[in-house]
Design an enzyme around this catalytic site. Structure first.
Site, PDB file in Angstrom:
ATOM      1  N   ARG A 107       0.817  -1.224   0.000  1.00 25.04           N
ATOM      2  CA  ARG A 107       0.000   0.000   0.000  1.00 25.04           C
ATOM      3  C   ARG A 107       0.844   1.264   0.000  1.00 25.04           C
ATOM      4  O   ARG A 107       0.492   2.263  -0.623  1.00 25.04           O
ATOM      5  CB  ARG A 107      -0.937   0.021   1.214  1.00 25.04           C
ATOM      6  CG  ARG A 107      -2.170  -0.797   0.982  1.00 25.04           C
ATOM      7  CD  ARG A 107      -3.080  -0.806   2.187  1.00 25.04           C
ATOM      8  NE  ARG A 107      -4.150  -1.728   1.932  1.00 25.04           N
ATOM      9  CZ  ARG A 107      -5.400  -1.385   1.630  1.00 25.04           C
ATOM     10  NH1 ARG A 107      -5.749  -0.121   1.597  1.00 25.04           N
ATOM     11  NH2 ARG A 107      -6.311  -2.293   1.383  1.00 25.04           N
ATOM     12  N   TYR A 212      -1.083 -13.328  -0.412  1.00 29.60           N
ATOM     13  CA  TYR A 212      -0.483 -13.164  -1.733  1.00 29.60           C
ATOM     14  C   TYR A 212       0.824 -12.402  -1.564  1.00 29.60           C
ATOM     15  O   TYR A 212       1.032 -11.718  -0.547  1.00 29.60           O
ATOM     16  CB  TYR A 212      -1.427 -12.435  -2.714  1.00 29.60           C
ATOM     17  CG  TYR A 212      -1.975 -11.119  -2.228  1.00 29.60           C
ATOM     18  CD1 TYR A 212      -3.198 -11.047  -1.598  1.00 29.60           C
ATOM     19  CD2 TYR A 212      -1.250  -9.924  -2.405  1.00 29.60           C
ATOM     20  CE1 TYR A 212      -3.707  -9.838  -1.144  1.00 29.60           C
ATOM     21  CE2 TYR A 212      -1.754  -8.715  -1.962  1.00 29.60           C
ATOM     22  CZ  TYR A 212      -2.980  -8.681  -1.329  1.00 29.60           C
ATOM     23  OH  TYR A 212      -3.475  -7.472  -0.868  1.00 29.60           O
ATOM     24  N   ASP A 289     -14.949   4.256  -0.935  1.00 28.79           N
ATOM     25  CA  ASP A 289     -15.574   3.690   0.271  1.00 28.79           C
ATOM     26  C   ASP A 289     -16.670   4.591   0.834  1.00 28.79           C
ATOM     27  O   ASP A 289     -17.605   4.107   1.469  1.00 28.79           O
ATOM     28  CB  ASP A 289     -14.516   3.450   1.358  1.00 28.79           C
ATOM     29  CG  ASP A 289     -13.800   2.109   1.165  1.00 28.79           C
ATOM     30  OD1 ASP A 289     -13.997   1.476   0.116  1.00 28.79           O
ATOM     31  OD2 ASP A 289     -13.052   1.710   2.082  1.00 28.79           O
TER      32      ASP A 289
HETATM   33  C1  LIG Z   1      -8.689  -5.757   5.446  1.00 23.07           C
HETATM   34  C2  LIG Z   1      -8.916  -5.072   4.126  1.00 23.07           C
HETATM   35  C3  LIG Z   1      -8.274  -5.549   2.976  1.00 23.07           C
HETATM   36  C4  LIG Z   1      -8.512  -4.932   1.721  1.00 23.07           C
HETATM   37  N1  LIG Z   1      -7.912  -5.425   0.609  1.00 23.07           N
HETATM   38  C5  LIG Z   1      -8.195  -4.884  -0.607  1.00 23.07           C
HETATM   39  C6  LIG Z   1      -7.629  -5.408  -1.818  1.00 23.07           C
HETATM   40  O1  LIG Z   1      -6.845  -6.363  -1.796  1.00 23.07           O
HETATM   41  N2  LIG Z   1      -7.985  -4.838  -3.009  1.00 23.07           N
HETATM   42  C7  LIG Z   1      -8.843  -3.780  -3.059  1.00 23.07           C
HETATM   43  O2  LIG Z   1      -9.169  -3.310  -4.178  1.00 23.07           O
HETATM   44  N3  LIG Z   1      -9.369  -3.232  -1.938  1.00 23.07           N
HETATM   45  C8  LIG Z   1      -9.077  -3.758  -0.720  1.00 23.07           C
HETATM   46  N4  LIG Z   1      -9.602  -3.221   0.407  1.00 23.07           N
HETATM   47  C9  LIG Z   1     -10.452  -2.020   0.300  1.00 23.07           C
HETATM   48  C10 LIG Z   1      -9.650  -0.735   0.075  1.00 23.07           C
HETATM   49  O3  LIG Z   1      -8.668  -0.580   1.063  1.00 23.07           O
HETATM   50  C11 LIG Z   1     -10.603   0.477   0.118  1.00 23.07           C
HETATM   51  O4  LIG Z   1     -11.740   0.201  -0.654  1.00 23.07           O
HETATM   52  C12 LIG Z   1      -9.913   1.726  -0.429  1.00 23.07           C
HETATM   53  O5  LIG Z   1      -8.818   2.070   0.375  1.00 23.07           O
HETATM   54  C13 LIG Z   1     -10.905   2.893  -0.479  1.00 23.07           C
HETATM   55  O6  LIG Z   1     -10.246   4.066  -0.864  1.00 23.07           O
HETATM   56  P1  LIG Z   1     -10.859   5.505  -0.496  1.00 23.07           P
HETATM   57  O7  LIG Z   1      -9.924   6.474  -1.097  1.00 23.07           O
HETATM   58  O8  LIG Z   1     -12.294   5.527  -0.861  1.00 23.07           O
HETATM   59  O9  LIG Z   1     -10.847   5.560   1.082  1.00 23.07           O
HETATM   60  P2  LIG Z   1      -9.586   5.566   2.101  1.00 23.07           P
HETATM   61  O10 LIG Z   1      -8.454   4.760   1.550  1.00 23.07           O
HETATM   62  O11 LIG Z   1     -10.175   5.174   3.397  1.00 23.07           O
HETATM   63  O12 LIG Z   1      -9.141   7.087   2.111  1.00 23.07           O
HETATM   64  C14 LIG Z   1      -9.921   8.083   2.719  1.00 23.07           C
HETATM   65  C15 LIG Z   1      -9.026   9.268   3.033  1.00 23.07           C
HETATM   66  O13 LIG Z   1      -9.838  10.334   3.529  1.00 23.07           O
HETATM   67  C16 LIG Z   1      -9.246  10.886   4.676  1.00 23.07           C
HETATM   68  N5  LIG Z   1     -10.325  11.472   5.507  1.00 23.07           N
HETATM   69  C17 LIG Z   1     -11.294  10.791   6.182  1.00 23.07           C
HETATM   70  N6  LIG Z   1     -12.117  11.659   6.816  1.00 23.07           N
HETATM   71  C18 LIG Z   1     -11.660  12.907   6.526  1.00 23.07           C
HETATM   72  C19 LIG Z   1     -12.094  14.222   6.898  1.00 23.07           C
HETATM   73  N7  LIG Z   1     -13.161  14.430   7.694  1.00 23.07           N
HETATM   74  N8  LIG Z   1     -11.402  15.286   6.425  1.00 23.07           N
HETATM   75  C20 LIG Z   1     -10.308  15.104   5.605  1.00 23.07           C
HETATM   76  N9  LIG Z   1      -9.847  13.872   5.248  1.00 23.07           N
HETATM   77  C21 LIG Z   1     -10.522  12.794   5.693  1.00 23.07           C
HETATM   78  C22 LIG Z   1      -8.540   9.717   5.343  1.00 23.07           C
HETATM   79  O14 LIG Z   1      -7.517  10.136   6.230  1.00 23.07           O
HETATM   80  C23 LIG Z   1      -8.001   8.969   4.122  1.00 23.07           C
HETATM   81  O15 LIG Z   1      -6.733   9.452   3.719  1.00 23.07           O
HETATM   82  C24 LIG Z   1      -9.397  -3.814   1.661  1.00 23.07           C
HETATM   83  C25 LIG Z   1     -10.002  -3.319   2.818  1.00 23.07           C
HETATM   84  C26 LIG Z   1      -9.772  -3.936   4.034  1.00 23.07           C
HETATM   85  C27 LIG Z   1     -10.466  -3.412   5.288  1.00 23.07           C
END
Ligand SMILES: Cc1cc2nc3c(=O)[nH]c(=O)nc-3n(C[C@H](O)[C@H](O)[C@H](O)COP(=O)(O)OP(=O)(O)OC[C@H]3O[C@@H](n4cnc5c(N)ncnc54)[C@H](O)[C@@H]3O)c2cc1C
Length: 378
Positions: A107, A212, A289
């Protein structure tokens, strides 16, 4: 509202990919991230063809390729005797079929590749969004440090506990009744592990272990049923030592060696969102997410997030009117992500069946897995 007046909340995989995808169309955006610096939590992420195609288009494919691992196979094994229940080729076969590879990536490497491509201009760290207030064509954003700004369009790329989502819907994530522990081991830690370069699921009653390779390491995610209720704030808890090892007592020696090779990490409560009826309102829209948090069993949360970013940027580019762009984005993304969400939720129970007839039926279905799930990767 102008197309260049976009504030993205969150510099995770979704926020940074969106910023880059908008920039490719010549659309400027600003990113606000609560963390004081960009550091990825968790170990690894599996990137599938549907996500990699987008990342390659954005020019960060080669930076990732250097540090990623291509799995040889996808293998399902029995929890105790370790027999192969089903196996499918990955490697070159997968790339031929889906038009892009499958990579296990650390990551931190993904985060670094995205952050370096984005740069430091228009990245505002230490900005935790606490409030949004829509007035006319503009939204005022307030941050925990007392500062504020305005934007025509706010994109909530702020993860499963999204603050932006609160302004659109009152739907909250649901606890799945399962939790996970992640870890990174070296190949030397697990000398007797069969097929260390495969994506491998070990399936047993009430638990499974997935691993993996990601370059020099092997990443694992051990998932178990329980606790019944999740009470720790933020979805992560420091649980008493030994809980993980106890849950896998009696499993195949290779599984136990892997779990015992590293100190027990924090316990992650696995939450998912029910499909949302809407992803946007007058001045805000959700991505990743924040819009469709899902169970990790198809390895698609990040990949679907990356797809969202590409589609939202394309719609912003194609339609002059922002509302038309958002309607197009929702139409293109909601039903697909909803299907993946539902499928990954149902898969959870199938991975934890006791030995018996139901498990035997599941194992037969695993033989057709590639055809059954090709719609996700294509
Ligand atoms: C155990 C596990 C294993 C996983 N394995 C996989 C995999 O193998 N392949 C895959 O495709 N997906 C996987 N996922 C899912 C993947 O990690 C998420 O779907 C992905 O990280 C979502 O990205 P995002 O940018 O939407 O959210 P996030 O990565 O959660 O990023 C959100 C960002 O917003 C910031 N933030 C939050 N609230 C605020 C606020 N109020 N103000 C300012 N900033 C804020 C946070 O600090 C963060 O930097 C896995 C998840 C888990 C739990």
């Amino acid at each position: 509202m102008t197309r260049s007046d976009i504030a993205i909340i969150g510099a995770g995989i979704g926020g940074l990919t969106l910023g880059l995808a908008l920039r490719r169309h010549g659309i400027r955006s600003r990113i606000y991230e609560q963390a004081p610096e960009l550091a990825e939590v968790g170990a690894a992420v599996a990137l599938a063809a549907n996500g990699i195609r987008v990342l390659r288009d954005l020019g960060i494919g080669s930076a990732l390729e250097e540090t990623s691992a291509v799995p040889t196979e996808l293998v399902y094994r029995h929890w105790s005797h370790g027999d192969r229940l089903a196996a499918h080729p990955v490697g070159a076969w997968y790339e031929d079929r889906f038009g892009a590879p499958f990579w296990g990536v650390h990551r931190a490497h993904l985060q670094r590749a995205l952050a370096q491509a984005w740069g430091t201009a228009d990245l505002h760290l230490g900005k935790e969004l606490t409030g949004l207030c829509r007035q006319g064509d503009s939204t005022e954003l307030t941050f925990a440090d007392g500062s504020s700004t305005t934007a025509g369009l706010v994109v909530g790329a702020d993860g499963i506990r999204s603050r932006v989502r609160v302004s659109i819907t009152d739907v909250v994530p649901v606890y799945s009744g399962t939790s996970g522990f992640r870890g990174l081991v070296t190949r030397d830690d697990v000398p007797d592990l069969p097929d260390p370069d495969a994506v491998q699921f070990w399936l047993g009653q009430g638990a499974h272990l997935l691993h993996y390779a990601t370059g020099e390491f092997i990443n694992f995610l051990a998932v178990l049923e329980g606790p019944k209720r999740w009470t720790a704030p933020g979805g992560v808890a420091n649980t008493e030592d030994g809980l993980l090892a106890a849950a896998f007592r009696g499993w195949h020696p290779a599984v136990r060696t892997m779990i015992d090779a590293v100190p027990q990490g924090p316990q992650w409560g696995l939450f998912a969102l029910p499909p949302l009826a809407r992803w946007s309102n007058d001045g805000a829209v959700l991505l990743g997410d924040a819009a469709h948090a899902m169970m990790p069993h198809h390895g698609q949360g990040a990949n679907q997030t990356i797809e969202d970013a590409a589609v939202l940027a394309d719609c912003q580019n194609r339609f002059e009117d922002v509302h038309t762009a958002l309607a197009g984005y929702e139409r293109l993304r909601r039903s697909r992500t909803c299907q993946v969400q539902r499928s990954s939720w149902v898969t959870s129970a199938l991975l934890h069946l006791p030995d018996g007839d139901a498990a035997a039926t599941r194992d037969r279905r695993l033989l057709d897995l590639v055809d059954d799930f090709s719609w996700i990767h294509e």
